[in-house]
Design a protein around this motif. Structure first.
Motif, PDB file in Angstrom:
ATOM      1  N   GLY A 140       0.791  -1.214   0.000  1.00 30.27           N
ATOM      2  CA  GLY A 140       0.000   0.000   0.000  1.00 30.27           C
ATOM      3  C   GLY A 140       0.825   1.267   0.000  1.00 30.27           C
ATOM      4  N   LEU A 141       2.144   1.131   0.143  1.00 29.65           N
ATOM      5  CA  LEU A 141       3.045   2.278   0.121  1.00 29.65           C
ATOM      6  C   LEU A 141       4.176   2.010  -0.862  1.00 29.65           C
ATOM      7  N   ASP A 142       4.774   3.053  -1.365  1.00 26.32           N
ATOM      8  CA  ASP A 142       5.857   2.915  -2.344  1.00 26.32           C
ATOM      9  C   ASP A 142       7.013   2.104  -1.763  1.00 26.32           C
ATOM     10  N   GLY A 143       7.314   0.991  -2.404  1.00 25.63           N
ATOM     11  CA  GLY A 143       8.465   0.178  -2.026  1.00 25.63           C
ATOM     12  C   GLY A 143       8.276  -0.687  -0.802  1.00 25.63           C
ATOM     13  N   LEU A 144       7.105  -0.650  -0.171  1.00 23.28           N
ATOM     14  CA  LEU A 144       6.930  -1.378   1.092  1.00 23.28           C
ATOM     15  C   LEU A 144       6.948  -2.894   0.901  1.00 23.28           C
ATOM     16  N   ALA A 145       5.997  -3.419   0.135  1.00 22.03           N
ATOM     17  CA  ALA A 145       5.916  -4.870  -0.057  1.00 22.03           C
ATOM     18  C   ALA A 145       7.161  -5.409  -0.754  1.00 22.03           C
ATOM     19  N   LEU A 146       7.655  -4.680  -1.747  1.00 13.96           N
ATOM     20  CA  LEU A 146       8.849  -5.132  -2.473  1.00 13.96           C
ATOM     21  C   LEU A 146      10.079  -5.127  -1.577  1.00 13.96           C
ATOM     22  N   GLY A 147      10.203  -4.124  -0.712  1.00 15.77           N
ATOM     23  CA  GLY A 147      11.332  -4.081   0.202  1.00 15.77           C
ATOM     24  C   GLY A 147      11.302  -5.240   1.188  1.00 15.77           C
ATOM     25  N   VAL A 148      10.131  -5.491   1.754  1.00 16.53           N
ATOM     26  CA  VAL A 148       9.962  -6.597   2.700  1.00 16.53           C
ATOM     27  C   VAL A 148      10.268  -7.927   2.020  1.00 16.53           C
ATOM     28  N   CYS A 149       9.694  -8.150   0.838  1.00 17.25           N
ATOM     29  CA  CYS A 149       9.864  -9.423   0.138  1.00 17.25           C
ATOM     30  C   CYS A 149      11.308  -9.628  -0.335  1.00 17.25           C
ATOM     31  N   SER A 150      11.988  -8.562  -0.718  1.00 16.84           N
ATOM     32  CA  SER A 150      13.390  -8.678  -1.142  1.00 16.84           C
ATOM     33  C   SER A 150      14.241  -9.244  -0.018  1.00 16.84           C
ATOM     34  N   ILE A 151      14.022  -8.747   1.191  1.00 18.00           N
ATOM     35  CA  ILE A 151      14.776  -9.241   2.355  1.00 18.00           C
ATOM     36  C   ILE A 151      14.466 -10.713   2.602  1.00 18.00           C
ATOM     37  N   VAL A 152      13.193 -11.057   2.544  1.00 22.69           N
ATOM     38  CA  VAL A 152      12.776 -12.446   2.794  1.00 22.69           C
ATOM     39  C   VAL A 152      13.360 -13.393   1.750  1.00 22.69           C
ATOM     40  N   TYR A 153      13.300 -13.003   0.460  1.00 23.24           N
ATOM     41  CA  TYR A 153      13.860 -13.852  -0.599  1.00 23.24           C
ATOM     42  C   TYR A 153      15.366 -14.050  -0.409  1.00 23.24           C
ATOM     43  N   GLY A 154      16.054 -13.005   0.025  1.00 21.97           N
ATOM     44  CA  GLY A 154      17.490 -13.127   0.251  1.00 21.97           C
ATOM     45  C   GLY A 154      17.809 -14.198   1.272  1.00 21.97           C
ATOM     46  N   ASP A 166      18.458 -26.829  -4.846  1.00 16.11           N
ATOM     47  CA  ASP A 166      18.773 -25.982  -6.007  1.00 16.11           C
ATOM     48  C   ASP A 166      17.535 -25.353  -6.629  1.00 16.11           C
ATOM     49  N   ASP A 167      16.410 -26.076  -6.604  1.00 13.92           N
ATOM     50  CA  ASP A 167      15.194 -25.531  -7.205  1.00 13.92           C
ATOM     51  C   ASP A 167      14.707 -24.295  -6.445  1.00 13.92           C
ATOM     52  N   VAL A 168      14.756 -24.363  -5.116  1.00 15.66           N
ATOM     53  CA  VAL A 168      14.329 -23.216  -4.310  1.00 15.66           C
ATOM     54  C   VAL A 168      15.343 -22.084  -4.419  1.00 15.66           C
ATOM     55  N   LEU A 169      16.617 -22.434  -4.446  1.00 14.76           N
ATOM     56  CA  LEU A 169      17.662 -21.423  -4.595  1.00 14.76           C
ATOM     57  C   LEU A 169      17.466 -20.642  -5.890  1.00 14.76           C
ATOM     58  N   PHE A 170      17.206 -21.364  -6.972  1.00 17.39           N
ATOM     59  CA  PHE A 170      16.967 -20.720  -8.261  1.00 17.39           C
ATOM     60  C   PHE A 170      15.758 -19.785  -8.188  1.00 17.39           C
ATOM     61  N   GLY A 171      14.645 -20.296  -7.652  1.00 21.27           N
ATOM     62  CA  GLY A 171      13.422 -19.501  -7.577  1.00 21.27           C
ATOM     63  C   GLY A 171      13.593 -18.262  -6.715  1.00 21.27           C
ATOM     64  N   ALA A 172      14.258 -18.422  -5.576  1.00 25.77           N
ATOM     65  CA  ALA A 172      14.451 -17.291  -4.660  1.00 25.77           C
ATOM     66  C   ALA A 172      15.335 -16.218  -5.289  1.00 25.77           C
ATOM     67  N   VAL A 173      16.379 -16.635  -5.987  1.00 28.58           N
ATOM     68  CA  VAL A 173      17.274 -15.669  -6.634  1.00 28.58           C
ATOM     69  C   VAL A 173      16.550 -14.941  -7.760  1.00 28.58           C
ATOM     70  N   VAL A 174      15.761 -15.673  -8.540  1.00 28.32           N
ATOM     71  CA  VAL A 174      14.991 -15.045  -9.619  1.00 28.32           C
ATOM     72  C   VAL A 174      14.028 -14.005  -9.062  1.00 28.32           C
ATOM     73  N   MET A 175      13.312 -14.378  -8.004  1.00 26.76           N
ATOM     74  CA  MET A 175      12.337 -13.461  -7.420  1.00 26.76           C
ATOM     75  C   MET A 175      13.020 -12.285  -6.723  1.00 26.76           C
ATOM     76  N   LEU A 176      14.170 -12.523  -6.118  1.00 24.59           N
ATOM     77  CA  LEU A 176      14.930 -11.431  -5.512  1.00 24.59           C
ATOM     78  C   LEU A 176      15.340 -10.422  -6.586  1.00 24.59           C
TER      79      LEU A 176
END
Length: 290
Positions: A140-154, A166-176
């Motif tokens: 709901g705010l600029d960069g909020l959900a993306l910032g939170v999710c970037s940290i989680v994916y990392g 490896d499958d999860v590693l690939f997916g997490a890196v792609v989404m990050l």
């Protein structure tokens, strides 16, 4: 009640009315294309990763209805039913592809809990729907959900690397990568919104990746900010219905803070710091389990 909330949010963000949305389409396309590339290089087709696009499709329908002004998006009931059906399909394929699923690890606990049969499947479906909805509400705010999710994916990428998944590693890196690329345009002041097309897919993929690692409980810890956002909406609606009183000036909680005078950038950075702290705690708990 609902119309008052929407008008209040529109008043808070009236300067963003002309900002284009549905930037999440690019995020979904990146996952499709890189999953196909992964298949061409390794010969392994990641069906579960491809099915995550269904959450994006659900979000696209919601965004499209809003943009065309057909009505105010899909209803809560329609979204809940849609996410549940998609999650049933995803969990069924996940269990078929990884039959060892059924072990649930807990932070700071050495022994896993074995949950089998329909109970495990139902619990995983609930967690995915909760995660997807929570991230959607957080957006709901600029960069909020993306910032939170970037940290989680990392952190998911780190967990997957240590577990040789490896499958999860690939997916997490792609989404990050997709999150960081979109965040460049979505940071304050946002030039584009990712919309439900992106947020529903982000929340769903985070849950699916953690379930694949047999770490579903970590969803509650690592997405604590998003889950609290969803809980704040439930508290507000329940209080209004049964006591006719507001607990928050407006829900979800990030809008309450806005009404209290917090700057948008301060709210975003604060929520990201809380997420980082929660993920560090999750990592410490993961170290004990390992």
């Amino acid at each position: 009640m609902e119309s008052n909330k929407k008008s209040c949010i529109q008043e808070l963000h009236k300067h963003k009315a002309a900002t284009p949305t549905m930037g999440g389409i690019a995020m979904n396309l990146s996952l499709i294309l890189l999953t196909l590339l992964y298949y061409l290089v390794t010969g392994t087709f990641l069906w579960v990763h491809l099915l995550l696009i269904l959450y994006g499709v659900m979000g696209f329908i919601d965004d499209y209805i809003k943009i065309k002004k057909l009505r105010d998006g899909v209803t809560r009931k329609e979204k809940l039913i849609g996410l549940t059906l998609i999650s049933v399909v995803v969990v069924s394929l996940l269990l078929a592809e990884f039959p060892q699923q059924g072990q649930i690890l807990f932070p700071f606990v050495h022994h896993a809990l074995a949950v089998n049969g329909y109970l495990y499947g139902a619990l995983m479906v609930f967690l995915i729907v909760m995660s997807s909805n929570s991230v959607n509400i957080t957006d709901g705010l600029d960069g909020l959900a993306l910032g939170v999710c970037s940290i989680v994916y990392g952190f998911i990428a780190v967990f997957a690397y240590r577990m040789n998944a490896d499958d999860v590693l690939f997916g997490a890196v792609v989404m990050l990568g997709a999150c960081l690329a979109t965040l460049w345009f979505n940071k304050y002041p946002a030039k584009i919104f990712m919309g439900d097309t992106g947020s529903l897919m982000l929340g769903g993929s985070i849950a699916v990746f953690l379930i694949r690692l047999e770490m579903p409980v970590w969803i509650v810890l690592m997405l604590i900010v998003s889950i609290f956002e969803a809980v704040s909406v439930i508290i507000q609606l329940s209080s209004l219905r049964f006591f006719h009183k507001r607990v928050f000036k407006i829900a979800p909680f990030h809008h309450h803070l806005e009404k209290c005078g917090w700057r948008e950038t301060v709210i975003t950075s604060s929520f990201c710091m809380v997420t980082l702290g929660a993920c560090i705690l999750a990592y410490l708990g993961f170290g004990v389990v390992q």
